[in-house]
Design a protein around this motif. Sequence first.
Motif, PDB file in Angstrom:
ATOM      1  N   ASN A 152       0.819  -1.210   0.000  1.00 16.33           N
ATOM      2  CA  ASN A 152       0.000   0.000   0.000  1.00 16.33           C
ATOM      3  C   ASN A 152       0.852   1.258   0.000  1.00 16.33           C
ATOM      4  O   ASN A 152       0.483   2.271  -0.609  1.00 16.33           O
ATOM      5  CB  ASN A 152      -0.920   0.001   1.219  1.00 16.33           C
ATOM      6  CG  ASN A 152      -1.946  -1.105   1.156  1.00 16.33           C
ATOM      7  OD1 ASN A 152      -2.239  -1.624   0.083  1.00 16.33           O
ATOM      8  ND2 ASN A 152      -2.484  -1.486   2.297  1.00 16.33           N
ATOM      9  N   SER A 164      -5.511   5.227  -3.566  1.00  9.23           N
ATOM     10  CA  SER A 164      -5.995   4.919  -2.221  1.00  9.23           C
ATOM     11  C   SER A 164      -7.042   3.813  -2.252  1.00  9.23           C
ATOM     12  O   SER A 164      -7.121   2.986  -1.337  1.00  9.23           O
ATOM     13  CB  SER A 164      -6.590   6.176  -1.571  1.00  9.23           C
ATOM     14  OG  SER A 164      -5.595   7.145  -1.359  1.00  9.23           O
ATOM     15  N   LEU A 165      -7.850   3.794  -3.321  1.00  5.55           N
ATOM     16  CA  LEU A 165      -8.826   2.718  -3.485  1.00  5.55           C
ATOM     17  C   LEU A 165      -8.122   1.374  -3.682  1.00  5.55           C
ATOM     18  O   LEU A 165      -8.518   0.356  -3.092  1.00  5.55           O
ATOM     19  CB  LEU A 165      -9.733   3.025  -4.677  1.00  5.55           C
ATOM     20  CG  LEU A 165     -10.839   2.007  -4.977  1.00  5.55           C
ATOM     21  CD1 LEU A 165     -11.790   1.886  -3.790  1.00  5.55           C
ATOM     22  CD2 LEU A 165     -11.602   2.406  -6.238  1.00  5.55           C
ATOM     23  N   ALA A 222      -6.836   0.157  -0.403  1.00 11.22           N
ATOM     24  CA  ALA A 222      -7.894  -0.447   0.415  1.00 11.22           C
ATOM     25  C   ALA A 222      -8.163  -1.880  -0.029  1.00 11.22           C
ATOM     26  O   ALA A 222      -8.353  -2.776   0.802  1.00 11.22           O
ATOM     27  CB  ALA A 222      -9.177   0.386   0.308  1.00 11.22           C
ATOM     28  N   ILE A 266      -5.372  -4.051   1.363  1.00 13.63           N
ATOM     29  CA  ILE A 266      -5.556  -4.359   2.780  1.00 13.63           C
ATOM     30  C   ILE A 266      -6.587  -5.466   2.953  1.00 13.63           C
ATOM     31  O   ILE A 266      -6.414  -6.389   3.761  1.00 13.63           O
ATOM     32  CB  ILE A 266      -6.001  -3.094   3.550  1.00 13.63           C
ATOM     33  CG1 ILE A 266      -4.883  -2.051   3.570  1.00 13.63           C
ATOM     34  CG2 ILE A 266      -6.410  -3.433   4.975  1.00 13.63           C
ATOM     35  CD1 ILE A 266      -5.295  -0.734   4.187  1.00 13.63           C
ATOM     36  N   THR A 309      -4.741   7.066   4.961  1.00 13.31           N
ATOM     37  CA  THR A 309      -4.419   5.651   4.837  1.00 13.31           C
ATOM     38  C   THR A 309      -3.274   5.267   5.764  1.00 13.31           C
ATOM     39  O   THR A 309      -3.291   4.197   6.395  1.00 13.31           O
ATOM     40  CB  THR A 309      -4.050   5.314   3.378  1.00 13.31           C
ATOM     41  OG1 THR A 309      -5.149   5.656   2.525  1.00 13.31           O
ATOM     42  CG2 THR A 309      -3.745   3.832   3.220  1.00 13.31           C
ATOM     43  N   GLU A 351      -3.417   2.505   8.611  1.00 10.90           N
ATOM     44  CA  GLU A 351      -2.477   1.378   8.606  1.00 10.90           C
ATOM     45  C   GLU A 351      -1.725   1.278   9.926  1.00 10.90           C
ATOM     46  O   GLU A 351      -1.593   0.190  10.508  1.00 10.90           O
ATOM     47  CB  GLU A 351      -1.475   1.548   7.456  1.00 10.90           C
ATOM     48  CG  GLU A 351      -2.050   1.246   6.086  1.00 10.90           C
ATOM     49  CD  GLU A 351      -1.012   1.423   5.002  1.00 10.90           C
ATOM     50  OE1 GLU A 351       0.101   1.892   5.333  1.00 10.90           O
ATOM     51  OE2 GLU A 351      -1.297   1.100   3.846  1.00 10.90           O
ATOM     52  N   ALA A 390     -10.381  -1.554   5.582  1.00 12.60           N
ATOM     53  CA  ALA A 390     -10.331  -1.525   4.119  1.00 12.60           C
ATOM     54  C   ALA A 390     -11.654  -1.036   3.540  1.00 12.60           C
ATOM     55  O   ALA A 390     -11.666  -0.237   2.590  1.00 12.60           O
ATOM     56  CB  ALA A 390     -10.004  -2.915   3.580  1.00 12.60           C
ATOM     57  N   THR A 436     -13.856   0.938   4.985  1.00 11.26           N
ATOM     58  CA  THR A 436     -14.001   2.365   5.278  1.00 11.26           C
ATOM     59  C   THR A 436     -13.150   3.209   4.342  1.00 11.26           C
ATOM     60  O   THR A 436     -13.624   4.207   3.770  1.00 11.26           O
ATOM     61  CB  THR A 436     -13.615   2.648   6.735  1.00 11.26           C
ATOM     62  OG1 THR A 436     -14.422   1.856   7.608  1.00 11.26           O
ATOM     63  CG2 THR A 436     -13.818   4.119   7.074  1.00 11.26           C
ATOM     64  N   LEU A 437     -11.884   2.822   4.153  1.00  8.55           N
ATOM     65  CA  LEU A 437     -11.004   3.569   3.258  1.00  8.55           C
ATOM     66  C   LEU A 437     -11.490   3.486   1.812  1.00  8.55           C
ATOM     67  O   LEU A 437     -11.456   4.477   1.068  1.00  8.55           O
ATOM     68  CB  LEU A 437      -9.578   3.023   3.351  1.00  8.55           C
ATOM     69  CG  LEU A 437      -8.834   3.291   4.667  1.00  8.55           C
ATOM     70  CD1 LEU A 437      -7.490   2.572   4.657  1.00  8.55           C
ATOM     71  CD2 LEU A 437      -8.633   4.784   4.886  1.00  8.55           C
ATOM     72  N   GLY A 438     -11.934   2.304   1.403  1.00  7.03           N
ATOM     73  CA  GLY A 438     -12.413   2.141   0.030  1.00  7.03           C
ATOM     74  C   GLY A 438     -13.661   2.954  -0.239  1.00  7.03           C
ATOM     75  O   GLY A 438     -13.801   3.552  -1.309  1.00  7.03           O
TER      76      GLY A 438
END
Length: 313
Positions: free
Chosen positions: A40, A71-72, A75, A78, A144, A148, A190, A192-194
């Motif tokens: 990542n 960033s997607l 995610a 992860i 991110t 992490e 993952a 939430t970030l995605g």
Amino acid sequence: MLVALGANLVIAAAKTAAGLFSGSPALLSEAAHSVADSLNEVFLLLSLRRSRRAPDSDHPFGYGKERYFWSLLAAVGIFVLGGCFSFYQGIHALGGTEDESRSGYVAGLAVLLIALLAEGASLLKAVVQARRSDEGADDPALRTVLAEDSTAVIGVLFAAAGMVIHMTTGNALGEAIASMAIGALLMVVAFTLGRTAHHQLIGVSVDAELRDGIRELLLGQGEIDTVEELLTMRLGLDSTLVAARIDLVGGLDSERVEEVSLRIRRDIHAKWPTADRVFLDITDAGTEREARTTRERRAIDSDASTPEPEHRQ
């Protein structure tokens, strides 16, 4: 970030070696977690480099959304490398019938202690950076990294707890639960970030406070009668699109209208430097409202004239 990447690679290698030597599923889950973090960070480095490219004919609004795209992908990494593998390790440990060896657990716990200190220092640094940065909440790379490092600290604690339970009881159930807890944690992070990256990638407006501030500035101009519509969209961390349909007071010639438009653009950009793409559409409010009313009436008439489908008996 290169230093953090190097540290993550070393930690991942140490966890993997200790996990293979001890056969600990919780430690192997943490190794997968560190591998996912390393991948990542490669994605985030790419996003930082590619998002800084200047606008061109194919991308006139620049490449700011590159950060959201990478960033997607981070995610997804992860979720797959960390979450799914950790769940697999937990289920595999639950299904095992043999009494697993605990000979390498002391070395494994030592590796986790070193990882905890390193991840904790990285988390503290990221938190300080986020507090100092005005864009910390909107920066997908920093967000991110925070996610992490936070999950890394929690994951190390989960893995250590599972290993200690295994050592004291001789039962691998504690490690199985720890592995699945790590997997569940990574999947939640993952997702939430995605979801956030997806939201920003397809286009999101600025926050309500900034939008209201721009509207207030427009209405404070003596030459503007009404603001019929105000649209905003984040193009990146340092670029925002502002499009406003405004109705000017009567009696302004074309030269005066041009001067007013230029001054408004400069005022908006001066007060909000990220608002670098400002477009003003000069319209007649009365004509606009009349056209809108006509369209609405036509839509109502069209719906009323559409026959309802017959129901079969």
